[in-house]
Design a protein around this motif. Structure first.
Motif, PDB file in Angstrom:
ATOM      1  N   THR A   7       0.936  -1.142  -0.141  1.00  0.00           N
ATOM      2  CA  THR A   7       0.107  -0.131   0.056  1.00  0.00           C
ATOM      3  C   THR A   7       0.935   1.290  -0.047  1.00  0.00           C
ATOM      4  OG1 THR A   7      -1.412  -1.219   1.189  1.00  0.00           O
ATOM      5  CG2 THR A   7      -1.793   1.208   1.264  1.00  0.00           C
ATOM      6  N   LEU A   8       0.650   1.928  -1.182  1.00  0.00           N
ATOM      7  CA  LEU A   8       1.436   3.353  -1.318  1.00  0.00           C
ATOM      8  C   LEU A   8       0.652   4.648  -1.437  1.00  0.00           C
ATOM      9  CD1 LEU A   8       4.364   2.266  -3.495  1.00  0.00           C
ATOM     10  CD2 LEU A   8       4.292   2.449  -0.978  1.00  0.00           C
ATOM     11  N   SER A   9       0.690   5.659  -0.950  1.00  0.00           N
ATOM     12  CA  SER A   9       0.055   6.953  -1.157  1.00  0.00           C
ATOM     13  C   SER A   9       0.593   7.522  -2.372  1.00  0.00           C
ATOM     14  CB  SER A   9       0.394   7.823   0.006  1.00  0.00           C
ATOM     15  OG  SER A   9       1.574   8.314  -0.134  1.00  0.00           O
ATOM     16  N   ASP A  10      -0.647   8.153  -2.905  1.00  0.00           N
ATOM     17  CA  ASP A  10      -0.099   8.802  -4.166  1.00  0.00           C
ATOM     18  C   ASP A  10       1.289   9.438  -4.005  1.00  0.00           C
ATOM     19  OD1 ASP A  10      -2.466   7.856  -5.474  1.00  0.00           O
ATOM     20  OD2 ASP A  10      -3.651   9.814  -5.124  1.00  0.00           O
ATOM     21  N   ALA A  11       1.465  10.223  -3.221  1.00  0.00           N
ATOM     22  CA  ALA A  11       2.739  11.019  -2.984  1.00  0.00           C
ATOM     23  C   ALA A  11       3.995   9.896  -3.005  1.00  0.00           C
ATOM     24  CB  ALA A  11       2.840  11.705  -1.764  1.00  0.00           C
ATOM     25  N   GLU A  12       3.737   8.822  -2.049  1.00  0.00           N
ATOM     26  CA  GLU A  12       4.702   7.746  -2.185  1.00  0.00           C
ATOM     27  C   GLU A  12       4.952   7.266  -3.625  1.00  0.00           C
ATOM     28  OE1 GLU A  12       4.431   6.067   2.172  1.00  0.00           O
ATOM     29  OE2 GLU A  12       2.996   5.463   0.842  1.00  0.00           O
ATOM     30  N   MET A  13       4.050   7.281  -4.475  1.00  0.00           N
ATOM     31  CA  MET A  13       4.059   6.413  -5.962  1.00  0.00           C
ATOM     32  C   MET A  13       4.967   7.461  -6.508  1.00  0.00           C
ATOM     33  SD  MET A  13       2.210   3.552  -6.400  1.00  0.00           S
ATOM     34  CE  MET A  13       1.399   3.558  -7.820  1.00  0.00           C
ATOM     35  N   ASP A  14       4.605   8.722  -6.646  1.00  0.00           N
ATOM     36  CA  ASP A  14       5.066   9.727  -7.227  1.00  0.00           C
ATOM     37  C   ASP A  14       6.657   9.762  -6.783  1.00  0.00           C
ATOM     38  OD1 ASP A  14       2.910  10.319  -8.526  1.00  0.00           O
ATOM     39  OD2 ASP A  14       2.335  12.178  -7.332  1.00  0.00           O
ATOM     40  N   SER A  15       6.796   9.771  -5.500  1.00  0.00           N
ATOM     41  CA  SER A  15       8.493   9.623  -5.041  1.00  0.00           C
ATOM     42  C   SER A  15       9.140   8.574  -5.596  1.00  0.00           C
ATOM     43  CB  SER A  15       8.496   9.718  -3.551  1.00  0.00           C
ATOM     44  OG  SER A  15       7.998  10.817  -2.901  1.00  0.00           O
ATOM     45  N   LEU A  16       8.410   7.233  -5.561  1.00  0.00           N
ATOM     46  CA  LEU A  16       8.926   6.135  -6.046  1.00  0.00           C
ATOM     47  C   LEU A  16       9.425   6.351  -7.629  1.00  0.00           C
ATOM     48  CD1 LEU A  16      10.146   3.310  -6.095  1.00  0.00           C
ATOM     49  CD2 LEU A  16       7.506   2.355  -6.243  1.00  0.00           C
ATOM     50  N   LEU A  20       9.978  -3.675   0.292  1.00  0.00           N
ATOM     51  CA  LEU A  20       8.788  -3.097   0.928  1.00  0.00           C
ATOM     52  C   LEU A  20       7.949  -4.377   1.389  1.00  0.00           C
ATOM     53  CD1 LEU A  20       7.569  -0.126  -1.251  1.00  0.00           C
ATOM     54  CD2 LEU A  20       8.704   0.049   1.208  1.00  0.00           C
TER      55      LEU A  20
END
Length: 168
Positions: free
Chosen positions: A141-150, A168
């Motif tokens: 589970t990743l937030s939108d911000a974490e997805m963008d960071s990835l 992860l």
């Protein structure tokens, strides 16, 4: 360690994955060499009992590139491909080789290389939608911000994305 131990290992893995009736320890014959042993095992254990097609998938094959027996291993795989032209049973064997390093840097004889026959599938960088789908597959589970960071961190590079998700 050497070609013999690698091919014995592969024979064991194939036997287990396909639940063969033939046991590798009963089949191996030191007099004929490792390459022929594994080839005959595939014929006897997989190709004679069924008409089904199957795949042999070698992921991370580039781990073999730096080994002294690399040419012998890849010439064995190329030999299996060549058998498809003369042996109807071998036409049911599909070979997939996954690697992340250019094989032409490692293979000495192009006539024995399995990398210049068949189909080449080049994996492109993942976009945001593909990354989101892959994240779900991994159960992360990743937030939108974490997805963008990835995506910003690894640029969608398939291996790096897989490595991050695995950790992860």
């Amino acid at each position: 360690q050497d070609l013999d131990s690698l091919l014995r290992y592969l024979e064991q893995r194939i036997a287990r994955a396909f639940r063969t009736k033939i046991r590798p320890s009963d089949h191996w014959d030191d007099a004929i060499g490792a390459k022929d042993n594994l080839t005959y095992f595939i014929e006897d254990a997989l190709l004679t009992d069924s008409d089904a097609s199957f795949q042999l998938i070698f992921d991370e094959a580039d781990r073999v590139f730096s080994q002294p027996y690399r040419d012998d291993f890849f010439s064995t795989v190329r030999g299996w491909h060549n058998l498809r032209a003369t042996n109807d049973d071998w036409q049911r064997v599909n070979i997939v080789i996954g690697h992340s390093t250019s094989p032409h840097l490692w293979i000495q004889d192009v006539n024995q290389s399995p990398f210049n026959v068949g189909y080449r599938i080049r994996l492109e960088d993942f976009n945001a939608g593909q990354l989101a789908e892959l994240v779900k597959t991994y159960g992360v589970t990743l937030s939108d911000a974490e997805m963008d960071s990835l995506l910003e961190l690894v640029g969608g590079h398939p291996y790096l994305v897989r490595l991050v998700l695995y950790n992860l």
